[in-house]
Design a protein around this motif. Structure first.
Motif, PDB file in Angstrom:
ATOM      1  N   LYS A 173      13.744  -2.487   5.090  1.00  0.00           N
ATOM      2  CA  LYS A 173      14.383  -1.945   6.303  1.00  0.00           C
ATOM      3  C   LYS A 173      13.694  -2.508   7.542  1.00  0.00           C
ATOM      4  CE  LYS A 173      16.335   2.492   4.847  1.00  0.00           C
ATOM      5  NZ  LYS A 173      16.081   3.942   4.790  1.00  0.00           N
ATOM      6  N   LYS A 174      12.353  -2.606   7.470  1.00  0.00           N
ATOM      7  CA  LYS A 174      11.583  -3.164   8.597  1.00  0.00           C
ATOM      8  C   LYS A 174      12.006  -4.612   8.867  1.00  0.00           C
ATOM      9  CE  LYS A 174       6.888  -3.683   8.970  1.00  0.00           C
ATOM     10  NZ  LYS A 174       5.553  -3.390   8.480  1.00  0.00           N
ATOM     11  N   LYS A 231      10.070   3.263  -2.967  1.00  0.00           N
ATOM     12  CA  LYS A 231      10.045   3.791  -1.593  1.00  0.00           C
ATOM     13  C   LYS A 231       9.410   2.790  -0.628  1.00  0.00           C
ATOM     14  CE  LYS A 231       9.910   8.666  -2.738  1.00  0.00           C
ATOM     15  NZ  LYS A 231       8.997   9.065  -3.789  1.00  0.00           N
ATOM     16  N   ASN A 232       8.267   2.221  -1.039  1.00  0.00           N
ATOM     17  CA  ASN A 232       7.565   1.277  -0.177  1.00  0.00           C
ATOM     18  C   ASN A 232       8.399   0.018   0.066  1.00  0.00           C
ATOM     19  OD1 ASN A 232       5.285  -0.880   0.328  1.00  0.00           O
ATOM     20  ND2 ASN A 232       4.447   1.147   0.774  1.00  0.00           N
ATOM     21  N   LYS A 241      11.186   0.651   2.481  1.00  0.00           N
ATOM     22  CA  LYS A 241      10.667   0.725   3.859  1.00  0.00           C
ATOM     23  C   LYS A 241      10.441  -0.687   4.421  1.00  0.00           C
ATOM     24  CE  LYS A 241       6.644   2.675   5.080  1.00  0.00           C
ATOM     25  NZ  LYS A 241       5.527   3.527   4.668  1.00  0.00           N
TER      26      LYS A 241
END
Ligand code: NAI
Length: 461
Positions: free
Chosen positions: A221-222, A214-215, A218
């Motif tokens: 995507k950033k 998950k991290n 994220k």
């Protein structure tokens, strides 16, 4: 025609390491390799060239994002991809040349060509047949195909073609959110491409620790990478050097299409065992892999197999360990590989690394565990490097405090993980690691803090 104690087929990290160790143990050794250079996929078209491209693109990203923040002013660099590819090739050449030097130094004969095994004890290369008391198959793997996706290594490429692109694509579609897809997707995203990753599962890097997945998603995507998760690619169509990728959502069966200048197929690899003559020899196989016992022996006496052609993770270092261990076994020693302590590293920015069990695995096993976590935001060195994203997660046995696994996302994760590997090899508890003095300020303090968090608590969190 020559007589050897051992002939190894394939000079990738498994094969060449095995050959060197055999020679060091006093065995007359030859290694068969048909490529122009030694080192196999890893050194020629895999791990090493991709790391060169990752390094160059990371520095470019650093220069265009963080330099001015540190008072480093002036013109930003621009990308000359052919020159970057030349740099990558020089890195490859110096590494493959290094293996050739090591073969000479250790008196390993390089038999040039592709080998087959007409019968146990014999290896045929071209018109010559060589004899060997022991034969080790280390022929590695090749990119797995996907129905409907035709690779031309120009528009639709595997990792091999992705390392040879002539220009940075405007749009790149990556099929598969595994290790290759995310590493090479990161390279081209940093160099300016719009990258979309299409992944069959609902998470990237299937099998990894859930929190890391998950991290990591994220953070990627950033960085601007787009993701279509839970989507199965059904085909690609190439027209006038542009591709259209078709995929289906697994949630609602809806059909979608996306255009790309380059499509990278990264849906896994499969063992490469063609033309060795294994069928005729009666070598037992298991779902495309060569079946071996705990000592890397096949069912045919005198024939062994290691690396990507047998079960286990397709990792260069796993193959290397097996190469050394089988050499020791052949030499009459007790070769051993601890499959419970094989680290995995994804060389993105930040890096992702793991060893041992995930929380999900331990839950399934019904084992009681404790988790100690520490964010890189609490690590002084990481903050000074703009590298505070990510964390260390250590998992220990709830009763004994013995380390069962570690999962790291953050700066230098691929190097930091080895502290835990050594600890695990010695059956250490988190307290052992927590009571070990770590130099300040280093990234490694985050590992100690996570170990402290398994006990009375981390200091800087
Ligand atoms: P992978 O197995 O890591 O990932 C393949 C991904 O493709 C999976 O997530 C799978 O769910 C997805 N997929 C399969 N079919 C699909 C479809 N039709 N549509 C969309 N997604 C689909 O394989 P990858 O990345 O190709 O790597 C191959 C091998 O090479 C792996 O075993 C990997 O560990 C190794 N490798 C290791 C590196 C490292 O240690 N840093 C670097 C590069 C490769």
């Amino acid at each position: 025609m020559a007589e050897y104690d051992v002939i190894i087929i394939g000079a990738g990290p498994g094969g060449y390491v095995c050959a060197i160790r055999c020679a060091q143990l006093g065995l007359k050794t030859a290694c068969v390799e048909g490529r122009e250079t030694l080192g196999g996929t890893c050194l020629n078209v895999g791990c090493i060239p991709s790391k060169a491209m990752l390094h160059a693109s990371e520095l470019y990203h650093e220069a265009t994002t963080n330099f001015t923040k540190m008072g480093l002013m002036g013109q930003s660099p621009s990308v000359d991809l052919p020159k970057m590819v030349d740099y990558k090739q020089e890195t490859v050449n110096s590494n493959t040349g290094g293996i050739e030097f090591l073969f000479k130094k250790n008196k390993v004969d390089w038999i040039k060509g592709y080998g087959s095994i007409p019968e146990a004890g014999k290896v045929k290369v071209g018109d010559d047949t060589h004899t060997a008391k022991h034969i080790v198959i280390a022929t590695g793997s090749e990119a797995a195909s996907l129905p409907g996706v035709e690779v031309d290594e120009k528009v639709v490429v595997t990792s091999t073609g992705a390392l040879e692109l002539k220009k940075v694509p405007n749009k790149m579609v990556v099929i598969g959110g595994g290790v290759i897809g995310l590493e090479l997707g990161s390279v081209y995203s940093r160099l300016g491409a719009e990258v979309t990753v299409i992944e069959y599962q609902d998470a990237i890097i299937p099998g990894a620790d859930g929190e890391i997945q998950k991290n990591f998603l994220k953070l990627l995507k950033k960085q601007g990478i787009k993701f279509e998760l839970g989507a199965a690619v059904s085909g690609t169509e190439v027209k006038k050097n542009k591709a259209t990728v078709s995929y289906k959502s697994r949630k609602d069966d809806s059909e979608h299409q996306i255009d790309a200048d380059i499509v990278l197929l990264a849906t896994g690899r499969r063992p490469y065992t063609e033309n060795l003559g294994l069928d005729a020899l009666g070598v037992e196989m298991d779902r495309g892999m060569i079946k071996t016992d705990a000592h890397w022996a096949t069912n045919v006496k005198g024939i062994y197999a290691i690396g990507d052609v047998i079960a286990g993770p397709m990792l260069a270092h796993k193959a290397e360990d097996e190469g050394m261990a089988v050499a020791e076994t052949i030499a009459g020693q007790k070769g051993h590989v601890n499959y419970g302590v094989i680290p995995g590293v994804i060389y993105t920015h930040p890096e992702v690394a793991n060893v041992g069990k995930t929380e999900e695995q331990l839950k399934q096993e019904g084992r009681k565990y404790k988790v100690g976590k520490f964010p890189f935001m609490g690590n002084a060195r990481a903050k000074s490097h703009f590298a505070g994203d990510g964390f260390v997660k250590m998992i220990v046995d709830a009763e004994t405090d013995r380390i069962l696994g570690a999962h790291v996302i953050g700066p230098m994760a691929g190097d930091l993980i080895h502290e835990v590997c050594v600890a695990m090899e010695f059956g250490a508890a988190a307290e052992d690691l927590a009571r070990t003095c770590h130099a300040h300020p280093t990234f490694s303090e985050a590992m100690r803090e996570a170990a402290l968090a398994c006990g009375d608590g981390a200091i800087h969190a």
